[in-house]
Design a protein around this motif. Structure first.
Motif, mmCIF file in Angstrom:
data_model
loop_
_atom_site.group_PDB
_atom_site.id
_atom_site.type_symbol
_atom_site.label_atom_id
_atom_site.label_comp_id
_atom_site.label_asym_id
_atom_site.label_seq_id
_atom_site.Cartn_x
_atom_site.Cartn_y
_atom_site.Cartn_z
ATOM 1 N N TYR A 36 0.847 -1.179 0.000
ATOM 2 C CA TYR A 36 0.000 0.000 0.000
ATOM 3 C C TYR A 36 0.887 1.235 0.000
ATOM 4 O O TYR A 36 1.999 1.226 0.539
ATOM 5 C CB TYR A 36 -0.897 0.033 1.245
ATOM 6 C CG TYR A 36 -2.076 -0.909 1.201
ATOM 7 C CD1 TYR A 36 -1.937 -2.237 1.596
ATOM 8 C CD2 TYR A 36 -3.321 -0.477 0.754
ATOM 9 C CE1 TYR A 36 -3.016 -3.103 1.555
ATOM 10 C CE2 TYR A 36 -4.408 -1.345 0.718
ATOM 11 C CZ TYR A 36 -4.244 -2.653 1.113
ATOM 12 O OH TYR A 36 -5.316 -3.506 1.068
ATOM 13 N N GLY A 103 3.605 -3.857 7.949
ATOM 14 C CA GLY A 103 4.941 -3.512 8.365
ATOM 15 C C GLY A 103 4.961 -2.089 8.893
ATOM 16 O O GLY A 103 3.957 -1.382 8.887
ATOM 17 N N THR A 104 6.126 -1.655 9.353
ATOM 18 C CA THR A 104 6.243 -0.333 9.978
ATOM 19 C C THR A 104 6.318 0.797 8.966
ATOM 20 O O THR A 104 6.281 1.956 9.339
ATOM 21 C CB THR A 104 7.470 -0.268 10.887
ATOM 22 O OG1 THR A 104 8.615 -0.692 10.134
ATOM 23 C CG2 THR A 104 7.304 -1.180 12.093
ATOM 24 N N TYR B 33 -12.714 -2.743 9.637
ATOM 25 C CA TYR B 33 -11.552 -2.737 10.522
ATOM 26 C C TYR B 33 -11.293 -1.331 11.056
ATOM 27 O O TYR B 33 -11.583 -0.346 10.377
ATOM 28 C CB TYR B 33 -10.285 -3.163 9.752
ATOM 29 C CG TYR B 33 -10.451 -4.384 8.908
ATOM 30 C CD1 TYR B 33 -10.998 -4.304 7.629
ATOM 31 C CD2 TYR B 33 -10.049 -5.633 9.379
ATOM 32 C CE1 TYR B 33 -11.161 -5.433 6.855
ATOM 33 C CE2 TYR B 33 -10.198 -6.769 8.597
ATOM 34 C CZ TYR B 33 -10.753 -6.658 7.338
ATOM 35 O OH TYR B 33 -10.911 -7.785 6.567
ATOM 36 N N TYR B 35 -7.843 0.668 12.469
ATOM 37 C CA TYR B 35 -6.403 0.660 12.700
ATOM 38 C C TYR B 35 -6.003 1.992 13.333
ATOM 39 O O TYR B 35 -6.630 3.015 13.102
ATOM 40 C CB TYR B 35 -5.630 0.525 11.381
ATOM 41 C CG TYR B 35 -5.738 -0.810 10.709
ATOM 42 C CD1 TYR B 35 -6.751 -1.057 9.792
ATOM 43 C CD2 TYR B 35 -4.811 -1.815 10.969
ATOM 44 C CE1 TYR B 35 -6.844 -2.283 9.150
ATOM 45 C CE2 TYR B 35 -4.901 -3.049 10.331
ATOM 46 C CZ TYR B 35 -5.916 -3.266 9.427
ATOM 47 O OH TYR B 35 -6.008 -4.477 8.792
ATOM 48 N N GLN B 37 -2.455 4.421 13.467
ATOM 49 C CA GLN B 37 -1.166 4.587 12.814
ATOM 50 C C GLN B 37 -0.327 5.537 13.633
ATOM 51 O O GLN B 37 -0.696 6.702 13.824
ATOM 52 C CB GLN B 37 -1.328 5.137 11.393
ATOM 53 C CG GLN B 37 -0.017 5.279 10.644
ATOM 54 C CD GLN B 37 -0.184 5.907 9.288
ATOM 55 O OE1 GLN B 37 -1.134 6.639 9.027
ATOM 56 N NE2 GLN B 37 0.734 5.616 8.375
ATOM 57 N N MET B 41 5.644 3.030 13.500
ATOM 58 C CA MET B 41 5.040 1.795 14.035
ATOM 59 C C MET B 41 4.130 1.120 13.023
ATOM 60 O O MET B 41 3.627 0.027 13.274
ATOM 61 C CB MET B 41 4.224 2.118 15.297
ATOM 62 C CG MET B 41 5.033 2.771 16.390
ATOM 63 S SD MET B 41 6.238 1.646 17.089
ATOM 64 C CE MET B 41 5.163 0.562 18.015
ATOM 65 N N GLY B 42 3.892 1.736 11.899
ATOM 66 C CA GLY B 42 2.969 1.147 10.939
ATOM 67 C C GLY B 42 1.542 1.238 11.424
ATOM 68 O O GLY B 42 1.185 2.103 12.215
ATOM 69 N N LEU B 43 0.711 0.335 10.947
ATOM 70 C CA LEU B 43 -0.696 0.301 11.339
ATOM 71 C C LEU B 43 -0.933 -0.896 12.255
ATOM 72 O O LEU B 43 -0.505 -2.009 11.958
ATOM 73 C CB LEU B 43 -1.613 0.182 10.115
ATOM 74 C CG LEU B 43 -1.873 1.462 9.351
ATOM 75 C CD1 LEU B 43 -0.720 1.806 8.452
ATOM 76 C CD2 LEU B 43 -3.153 1.340 8.527
ATOM 77 N N LEU B 45 -3.907 -3.132 14.238
ATOM 78 C CA LEU B 45 -5.336 -3.434 14.215
ATOM 79 C C LEU B 45 -5.919 -3.313 15.619
ATOM 80 O O LEU B 45 -5.433 -3.947 16.559
ATOM 81 C CB LEU B 45 -5.556 -4.842 13.657
ATOM 82 C CG LEU B 45 -6.999 -5.299 13.513
ATOM 83 C CD1 LEU B 45 -7.749 -4.442 12.496
ATOM 84 C CD2 LEU B 45 -7.054 -6.764 13.093
ATOM 85 N N TYR B 48 -11.951 -5.524 14.647
ATOM 86 C CA TYR B 48 -12.473 -5.801 13.329
ATOM 87 C C TYR B 48 -13.835 -6.483 13.445
ATOM 88 O O TYR B 48 -14.228 -6.936 14.533
ATOM 89 C CB TYR B 48 -11.502 -6.648 12.500
ATOM 90 C CG TYR B 48 -11.311 -8.067 12.980
ATOM 91 C CD1 TYR B 48 -10.464 -8.348 14.054
ATOM 92 C CD2 TYR B 48 -11.936 -9.130 12.331
ATOM 93 C CE1 TYR B 48 -10.283 -9.646 14.479
ATOM 94 C CE2 TYR B 48 -11.740 -10.430 12.759
ATOM 95 C CZ TYR B 48 -10.910 -10.683 13.831
ATOM 96 O OH TYR B 48 -10.725 -11.978 14.252
ATOM 97 N N LYS B 57 -11.513 -8.538 18.817
ATOM 98 C CA LYS B 57 -10.355 -7.721 19.135
ATOM 99 C C LYS B 57 -9.229 -7.961 18.146
ATOM 100 O O LYS B 57 -9.031 -9.073 17.662
ATOM 101 C CB LYS B 57 -9.866 -8.047 20.550
ATOM 102 C CG LYS B 57 -10.864 -7.694 21.636
ATOM 103 C CD LYS B 57 -10.344 -8.096 23.003
ATOM 104 C CE LYS B 57 -11.362 -7.754 24.086
ATOM 105 N NZ LYS B 57 -10.896 -8.165 25.429
ATOM 106 N N PHE B 90 -7.553 4.902 11.214
ATOM 107 C CA PHE B 90 -8.073 4.571 9.890
ATOM 108 C C PHE B 90 -9.098 3.455 9.997
ATOM 109 O O PHE B 90 -8.873 2.443 10.653
ATOM 110 C CB PHE B 90 -6.947 4.120 8.952
ATOM 111 C CG PHE B 90 -6.078 5.232 8.476
ATOM 112 C CD1 PHE B 90 -4.849 5.472 9.061
ATOM 113 C CD2 PHE B 90 -6.486 6.049 7.425
ATOM 114 C CE1 PHE B 90 -4.037 6.494 8.624
ATOM 115 C CE2 PHE B 90 -5.683 7.078 6.983
ATOM 116 C CZ PHE B 90 -4.454 7.303 7.579
ATOM 117 N N ALA B 101 -8.103 -4.090 0.849
ATOM 118 C CA ALA B 101 -8.852 -3.254 1.788
ATOM 119 C C ALA B 101 -8.981 -1.836 1.236
ATOM 120 O O ALA B 101 -8.074 -1.324 0.582
ATOM 121 C CB ALA B 101 -8.130 -3.224 3.131
#
Lengths: 112, 112
Positions: A36, A103-104, B33, B35, B37, B41-43, B45, B48, B57, B90, B101
């Motif tokens: 993404y 991933g990060t 979902y 998320y 961010q 650290m990325g995303l 979850l 969901y 969870k 998000f 997604a």
């Protein structure tokens, strides 16, 4: 638990340079893989995806990625980057439980 | 086609306040979902849902609650806001398993 690793946190390139962003996942079974992209101030958009078949997948804007099962890798490539490719890139894996693991991220800055 | 819509886009909360982040999709997707961010650290979850009336969870659910009374809506509730919940949130949806997604534009939340 499955995880996704992106080795490069920040990448700086000049326009026309080639790009390769690393992504490794930890899961031994069937996995769906995604890249993404998030342009500044925008939401995530799909670049490309791999579910099965040809391990070399092509996405939008000239990006491609190669799935190498033996290396648990799904690296993103582009032969010649443009200033407009400046963005954050996320690799993600879905092991079929419909829970994407991200991933990060890698921040790419392309200088004109 | 609006896709995934999140409101509000920005919000500042005081510690201990509560709020609901709204998410709605008009694509009739079963899976939704949330998320968060965080930089570097990325995303991650949070929660969901695989369909109306079903939620579960994710990786970081503490401090949050969700509900899914309709296919379209998947609100995220913060009951007692804490500074650690400062993040960009998000919402995303997918029509079925093994598909890409679709993400909303995000909500930037600051807790002070």
């Amino acid at each position: 638990a499955q995880s996704v690793s992106q080795h490069n946190h920040h990448v700086i390139l000049s326009e026309a340079a080639s790009l390769e962003l690393g992504c490794n996942y930890s899961y031994g079974g069937t996995v769906n893989l995604f890249w993404y992209v998030q342009y500044p101030g925008q939401h995530l958009q799909l670049l490309l995806k791999y579910f099965s078949g040809d391990p070399l997948v092509k996405g939008i804007k000239g990006f491609e990625a190669e799935f190498i099962k033996s290396k648990f890798s799904f690296n993103l490539r582009k032969p010649s980057v443009q200033w407009s490719d400046t963005a954050e890139y996320f690799c993600a894996a879905d092991t079929g439980f419909q829970k994407l693991v991200f991933g990060t991220g890698t921040r790419l800055l392309v200088s004109p | 086609n609006a896709g995934v819509t999140q409101t509000p886009k920005f919000r500042i909360l005081k510690i201990g306040q509560s709020m609901t982040l709204q998410c709605t999709q008009d694509m009739n997707h079963n899976y939704m979902y949330w998320y968060r961010q965080d930089p570097g650290m990325g995303l991650k979850l949070i929660y969901y849902s695989v369909g109306a009336g079903i939620t579960d969870k994710g990786e970081v659910p503490n401090g949050y609650n969700v509900s899914r009374s309709t296919t379209e809506d998947f609100p995220l509730r913060l009951e007692l806001a804490a500074p650690s919940q400062t993040s960009v949130y998000f919402c995303a949806s997918t029509p079925q398993m093994n598909t890409e997604a679709f993400f909303g534009q995000g909500t930037r939340l600051t807790v002070v």
